[in-house]
Design a protein around this motif. Structure first.
Motif, PDB file in Angstrom:
ATOM      1  N   GLN A  99       0.936  -1.150   0.090  1.00  0.00           N
ATOM      2  CA  GLN A  99       0.390  -0.008   0.164  1.00  0.00           C
ATOM      3  C   GLN A  99       1.171   1.154   0.114  1.00  0.00           C
ATOM      4  N   ARG A 100       2.409   1.280   0.510  1.00  0.00           N
ATOM      5  CA  ARG A 100       3.112   2.080   0.162  1.00  0.00           C
ATOM      6  C   ARG A 100       2.553   3.253  -1.427  1.00  0.00           C
ATOM      7  N   GLY A 101       2.417   3.030  -2.304  1.00  0.00           N
ATOM      8  CA  GLY A 101       2.285   3.492  -3.438  1.00  0.00           C
ATOM      9  C   GLY A 101       1.605   4.350  -3.805  1.00  0.00           C
ATOM     10  N   THR A 102       0.770   3.767  -3.259  1.00  0.00           N
ATOM     11  CA  THR A 102      -0.901   4.510  -3.057  1.00  0.00           C
ATOM     12  C   THR A 102      -1.158   5.565  -1.637  1.00  0.00           C
ATOM     13  N   ALA A 103       0.275   5.128  -0.987  1.00  0.00           N
ATOM     14  CA  ALA A 103       0.114   6.617   0.060  1.00  0.00           C
ATOM     15  C   ALA A 103       0.827   7.679  -0.135  1.00  0.00           C
ATOM     16  N   LEU A 104       1.931   7.437  -0.722  1.00  0.00           N
ATOM     17  CA  LEU A 104       3.208   8.045  -1.023  1.00  0.00           C
ATOM     18  C   LEU A 104       2.488   9.349  -2.248  1.00  0.00           C
ATOM     19  N   GLY A 105       1.783   8.135  -2.494  1.00  0.00           N
ATOM     20  CA  GLY A 105       1.419   9.190  -3.985  1.00  0.00           C
ATOM     21  C   GLY A 105       0.225   9.714  -3.630  1.00  0.00           C
ATOM     22  N   ILE A 106      -0.931  10.129  -2.386  1.00  0.00           N
ATOM     23  CA  ILE A 106      -1.134  11.190  -1.756  1.00  0.00           C
ATOM     24  C   ILE A 106      -0.346  11.641  -0.722  1.00  0.00           C
ATOM     25  N   ALA A 137      -3.337  11.798 -12.021  1.00  0.00           N
ATOM     26  CA  ALA A 137      -2.472  10.670 -13.082  1.00  0.00           C
ATOM     27  C   ALA A 137      -2.053  10.261 -11.535  1.00  0.00           C
ATOM     28  N   ALA A 138      -1.663  11.100 -10.467  1.00  0.00           N
ATOM     29  CA  ALA A 138      -0.831  10.665  -8.950  1.00  0.00           C
ATOM     30  C   ALA A 138      -1.126   9.615  -8.655  1.00  0.00           C
ATOM     31  N   PRO A 139      -2.910   9.500  -7.839  1.00  0.00           N
ATOM     32  CA  PRO A 139      -3.802   8.239  -7.118  1.00  0.00           C
ATOM     33  C   PRO A 139      -4.319   7.360  -8.298  1.00  0.00           C
ATOM     34  N   ILE A 140      -4.296   7.486  -9.329  1.00  0.00           N
ATOM     35  CA  ILE A 140      -4.269   6.035 -10.261  1.00  0.00           C
ATOM     36  C   ILE A 140      -2.989   5.041 -10.005  1.00  0.00           C
ATOM     37  N   SER A 141      -1.446   6.272 -10.658  1.00  0.00           N
ATOM     38  CA  SER A 141      -0.281   5.870 -10.512  1.00  0.00           C
ATOM     39  C   SER A 141       0.016   5.401  -9.641  1.00  0.00           C
ATOM     40  N   GLY A 142      -0.229   5.646  -8.314  1.00  0.00           N
ATOM     41  CA  GLY A 142       0.544   5.180  -6.781  1.00  0.00           C
ATOM     42  C   GLY A 142      -0.436   3.252  -6.532  1.00  0.00           C
ATOM     43  N   ILE A 143      -1.763   3.976  -6.989  1.00  0.00           N
ATOM     44  CA  ILE A 143      -2.760   2.586  -7.302  1.00  0.00           C
ATOM     45  C   ILE A 143      -2.162   1.046  -8.186  1.00  0.00           C
ATOM     46  N   LEU A 144      -2.127   1.993  -9.161  1.00  0.00           N
ATOM     47  CA  LEU A 144      -1.268   0.587 -10.253  1.00  0.00           C
ATOM     48  C   LEU A 144       0.163  -0.111  -9.870  1.00  0.00           C
ATOM     49  N   SER A 145       0.953   0.738  -9.398  1.00  0.00           N
ATOM     50  CA  SER A 145       2.274   0.395  -9.173  1.00  0.00           C
ATOM     51  C   SER A 145       2.943  -0.611  -8.233  1.00  0.00           C
ATOM     52  N   ASP A 146       1.488  -0.373  -7.361  1.00  0.00           N
ATOM     53  CA  ASP A 146       1.545  -1.765  -5.693  1.00  0.00           C
ATOM     54  C   ASP A 146       1.050  -2.494  -5.813  1.00  0.00           C
ATOM     55  N   ARG A 147       0.626  -2.620  -7.658  1.00  0.00           N
ATOM     56  CA  ARG A 147       0.461  -3.472  -8.356  1.00  0.00           C
ATOM     57  C   ARG A 147       0.915  -4.453  -9.372  1.00  0.00           C
ATOM     58  N   ALA A 196       3.687  14.196 -14.572  1.00  0.00           N
ATOM     59  CA  ALA A 196       4.169  14.779 -13.258  1.00  0.00           C
ATOM     60  C   ALA A 196       3.921  13.598 -12.774  1.00  0.00           C
ATOM     61  N   GLY A 197       2.323  13.097 -12.640  1.00  0.00           N
ATOM     62  CA  GLY A 197       1.234  12.540 -11.487  1.00  0.00           C
ATOM     63  C   GLY A 197       2.291  10.781 -11.846  1.00  0.00           C
ATOM     64  N   LEU A 198       2.372  10.979 -13.141  1.00  0.00           N
ATOM     65  CA  LEU A 198       2.209   9.262 -12.803  1.00  0.00           C
ATOM     66  C   LEU A 198       4.679   8.781 -12.852  1.00  0.00           C
ATOM     67  N   PHE A 199       4.514   9.711 -12.829  1.00  0.00           N
ATOM     68  CA  PHE A 199       6.387   9.703 -12.139  1.00  0.00           C
ATOM     69  C   PHE A 199       6.545   9.597 -11.095  1.00  0.00           C
ATOM     70  N   ALA A 200       5.747  10.476  -9.816  1.00  0.00           N
ATOM     71  CA  ALA A 200       5.885  10.960  -8.565  1.00  0.00           C
ATOM     72  C   ALA A 200       6.294   9.972  -7.544  1.00  0.00           C
ATOM     73  N   SER A 201       4.779   9.383  -7.557  1.00  0.00           N
ATOM     74  CA  SER A 201       4.442   8.947  -6.611  1.00  0.00           C
ATOM     75  C   SER A 201       5.135   7.120  -6.596  1.00  0.00           C
ATOM     76  N   PRO A 202       5.088   6.550  -7.767  1.00  0.00           N
ATOM     77  CA  PRO A 202       6.088   5.322  -8.173  1.00  0.00           C
ATOM     78  C   PRO A 202       7.363   5.384  -8.586  1.00  0.00           C
ATOM     79  N   ASN A 203       7.504   6.797  -8.758  1.00  0.00           N
ATOM     80  CA  ASN A 203       9.239   6.893  -7.999  1.00  0.00           C
ATOM     81  C   ASN A 203       9.567   6.668  -6.461  1.00  0.00           C
ATOM     82  N   ARG A 204       9.200   7.532  -5.711  1.00  0.00           N
ATOM     83  CA  ARG A 204       8.966   7.564  -4.462  1.00  0.00           C
ATOM     84  C   ARG A 204       9.179   6.489  -4.111  1.00  0.00           C
ATOM     85  N   ALA A 205       7.722   5.730  -3.902  1.00  0.00           N
ATOM     86  CA  ALA A 205       7.367   4.401  -3.171  1.00  0.00           C
ATOM     87  C   ALA A 205       8.468   3.288  -3.767  1.00  0.00           C
ATOM     88  N   GLN A 206       9.118   3.527  -4.764  1.00  0.00           N
ATOM     89  CA  GLN A 206      10.661   2.704  -5.869  1.00  0.00           C
ATOM     90  C   GLN A 206      11.024   2.718  -5.337  1.00  0.00           C
TER      91      GLN A 206
END
Length: 594
Positions: A143-150, A339-349, A393-403
């Motif tokens: 769930q970290r990608g989603t949380a960090l995405g928010i 983009a940011a919340p969607i990318s965070g949720i999908l990157s977790d999966r 920016a939204g697609l990149f930010a939260s998945p990169n931070r979670a990564q």
């Protein structure tokens, strides 16, 4: 370990998101309200002696945040991330009150504002350094990608919310731009003190005094050199030939090399250089730094473009342009929020790589489109490009931070998050320096001749036109940035020597924007080429990042207690040094399609 109780993680996310939102709103609200601040303290922005005040009001906050964020992340690892975070919230709030109480005028008031903004940057560093680590401690891996995405959304969107608030509150009273943070700060400070708790593993260690000292001196020297490199020096349009600037940059680099040497010798280093052996951490931070370089100066450039040229050409008075510049940049926020919340949720999966690469490429495409956009553009085209940039920016930010955060051993999350925040904040300052320098160079090639011919065509005497045409390009940029038409002040008594209709045209809404349009576009092209190249390299870095496989619910590390997780750099504590070395050798944390 993951936070106690099923609801604690959402409390941690809500409070840290509020903190991030407050910091970023405050940063941009000052940016857009600078015209009101300068008017309020009676400081002339066109006076060359006041240029440094303007620069330090903009960049002092970011410089001190970039310098201190790693040290505070390290202190969070040692003494408690929540304790350091709470201290930052309180300090930030107190500084907001003191900034609103600014007394005096002119340079006296400017120095008061700059001083407390720098202290406020210390509070910002405490929040930045520990909020990401608090979230990572509280949430399971899946769930970290989603949380960090928010959290990332709050930070980026806060920057644009501040533009609107600054445009609304600045004309009412410039002190309100600081007071608006006070009730939020008081509420957030009390809430954090009562509800947040340290759930991560503390790591007893000694403070790396020599590392802290050399890092602070080296980075401050480099960032101050960049700040003064933007300003004119002697007969040059920039200060990069200034011996003091060269000395600051060269000396800063030498001290930073000394810092790296020290970090390889001390038992408990400030910078965990061993983290760079983890490919997900290294390549992820490189990609983050490059996108920050590409995007960092973008907000400034777009504000200059809108306030100084486009809005006046479309009938807006210079006094109204700060508010409308913020409104017309809303499409970028829309792209981010989509983009940011969607990318965070999908990157977790599905893993982070596809989203970080796609986001960096979309940013590069948006810069390419901005290059071919006319300065006096149709707004629908500008808005579409802003949406594209926000989506990237939204697609990149939260998945990169979670990564990045998933690659860091649990006991080192504070220092790892601090290192990442340092790269981003330092890149922001560097990006502003690069963007301003490139545009100043572009302006200096054609602006003097354009200004001379434009003034003489309207009947301004040749001697006066020649004198005014030597106005430093940086002053023209700042005039546009502040939504300020400088022609009436520059022409002064000369206005009485020319026909009234021509005098009215010279000081009206269209002459100054038309005058700078061509030279400004020359500078824009160079700056956007740089940003495009940085984003393409960021996409390449993201493509080779690797990392751990996404963790699905029910799998080890997804929600199970830390002691049931497999030892890897993404697991929570306990993780030993031997575990990390073994994971590096076997590929955990360095391979796989994340």
């Amino acid at each position: 370990m993951v936070g106690d109780g099923p609801h604690y993680k959402w409390i941690a996310l809500s409070n840290t998101t509020l903190g991030m939102l407050m910091v970023m709103i405050n940063q941009s609200i000052v940016l857009i309200a600078l015209p009101n601040i300068f008017d309020g303290i009676k400081l002339n922005p066109l006076d060359p002696h006041n240029t440094s005040y303007l620069l330090w009001m903009m960049m002092g906050f970011m410089v001190v945040t970039a310098v201190l964020v790693v040290s505070f992340g390290r202190l969070g690892d040692m003494f408690g991330r929540v304790r350091m975070y709470n201290m930052g919230f309180l300090l930030f709030t107190v500084c907001s009150i003191l900034l609103s109480l600014t007394w005096g005028s002119g340079s006296q008031a400017a120095l008061w504002l700059i001083g407390w903004r720098i202290v406020q940057g210390i509070g910002s560093a405490l929040i930045f350094a520990n909020s990401t680590a608090i979230i990572t401690d509280a949430f399971p891996v899946n769930q970290r990608g989603t949380a960090l995405g928010i959290n990332v959304i709050a930070g980026i969107a806060g920057g644009f919310i501040g533009l609107i608030l600054g445009g609304v509150l600045g004309p009412v009273g410039w002190r309100w731009i600081f007071l608006v943070s006070v009730p939020v700060g008081i509420f957030g400070t009390v809430w954090a003190y009562l509800k947040l708790k340290d759930t991560g593993t503390r790591q007893p260690a000694t403070i790396d005094w020599w590392g802290n000292l050399t890092f602070a001196v080296g980075l401050i020297s480099i960032l101050v050199g960049i700040t003064y490199g933007i300003q004119p020096y002697g007969g040059s349009t920039t200060g990069w030939g200034n011996p003091w600037v060269i000395g600051a940059l060269v000396g800063g680099v030498i001290v930073m090399l000394l810092f790296v040497w020290i970090e390889t010798r001390v038992e408990d280093p400030l910078f965990r250089l061993s983290l760079f052996r983890i490919r997900a951490f290294t390549a992820g931070n490189l990609a983050s730094l490059l996108t920050a370089l590409g995007r960092g100066g973008l907000q400034f450039i777009l504000i200059i473009w809108l306030q100084g040229i486009w809005l006046p050409l479309h009938g807006y008075s210079f006094q109204d342009t700060p508010l409308w510049a913020g409104i017309y940049m809303i499409p970028m926020t829309v792209g981010l929020l989509v983009a940011a919340p969607i990318s965070g949720i999908l990157s977790d999966r599905f893993g982070s790589r596809i989203f970080t690469v796609a986001g960096a490429l979309l940013n590069a495409l948006s810069f390419g489109l901005l290059m071919v956009l006319p300065v006096n553009f149709p707004y629908w085209a500008f808005a579409a490009i802003l949406v594209l940039n926000g989506l990237g920016a939204g697609l990149f930010a939260s998945p990169n931070r979670a990564q990045i955060m998933n690659a860091i051993p649990g006991r080192q999350r504070g220092v790892g998050a601090g290192m990442t925040a340092t790269f981003q904040n330092a890149a922001m300052v560097l990006s502003i320096g690069i963007f301003f320098s490139l545009i100043v160079i572009g302006l200096s090639q054609n602006l003097p001749s354009a200004m001379y011919s434009g003034l003489t065509a309207q009947g301004v005497p040749s001697a006066s036109a020649q004198s005014i045409s030597q106005l430093p390009p940086l002053a023209v940029l700042f005039a546009a940035f502040l939504g300020y038409n400088p022609m009436q002040q520059l022409l002064g008594p000369v206005l009485h020597q020319i026909p009234a209709d021509k005098a009215g045209y010279l000081t009206g809404r269209s002459f100054f924007p038309h005058l700078v349009t061509g030279p400004f576009q020359d500078g824009l092209s160079v700056a956007f080429w740089f940003a495009l190249a940085a984003c393409l390299i960021a996409a390449l870095a993201s493509a080779v990042t690797g990392g751990v496989k996404p963790v699905r619910a029910g799998a080890p590390g997804a929600g199970a207690p830390a002691e049931h997780e497999l030892p890897s750099p993404v697991g929570d504590e306990p993780v030993s040094a031997a575990d990390v070395v073994d994971s590096l050798r076997t590929g955990t944390g360095t391979g796989g399609d994340n």
